[in-house]
Design an enzyme around this catalytic site. Sequence first.
Site, PDB file in Angstrom:
ATOM      1  N   LYS A 212       0.838  -1.195   0.000  1.00  0.00           N
ATOM      2  CA  LYS A 212       0.000   0.000   0.000  1.00  0.00           C
ATOM      3  C   LYS A 212       0.876   1.249   0.000  1.00  0.00           C
ATOM      4  O   LYS A 212       1.973   1.250   0.542  1.00  0.00           O
ATOM      5  CB  LYS A 212      -0.899   0.007   1.237  1.00  0.00           C
TER       6      LYS A 212
ATOM      7  N   HIS B 125      -4.017   1.802   4.767  1.00  0.00           N
ATOM      8  CA  HIS B 125      -3.391   3.047   4.325  1.00  0.00           C
ATOM      9  C   HIS B 125      -3.206   4.046   5.470  1.00  0.00           C
ATOM     10  O   HIS B 125      -2.212   4.764   5.520  1.00  0.00           O
ATOM     11  CB  HIS B 125      -4.218   3.678   3.191  1.00  0.00           C
TER      12      HIS B 125
END
Length: 115
Positions: A16, A43
Amino acid sequence: MAAVQDVEIDPEGTFKYILVRLQRPGGEGQRHIVRGTKAAEFHNHIFDKVNPEMEKLGYECKCLGGGKIDHNSKDKKIRVFGLSTGYGKADHSVTVEILKKVYTDYEITWSDDKK
């Protein structure tokens, strides 16, 4: 702002990433940075690490979205794709331009693919 690296990503693998806007309080002078790591399950874990580091340096941070990076250092290829459920999709074209400043001899591409 020059003290802050444009890019900090893992040297290999798929992980990510987030696109972050840094600016001085009051809005003068801003730039974008890319951060990504396999260590982040979500995230917001990346942002939760970056934000206090940047605040210590006197910057305000805003996460502009996220996605994933597939980094193949052996073949010198980076692929940017996907999105963040929490932050939305980063502008991958902006991310790629930032990556190209650091990985000058890489083939770097992006797409709206989810995988």
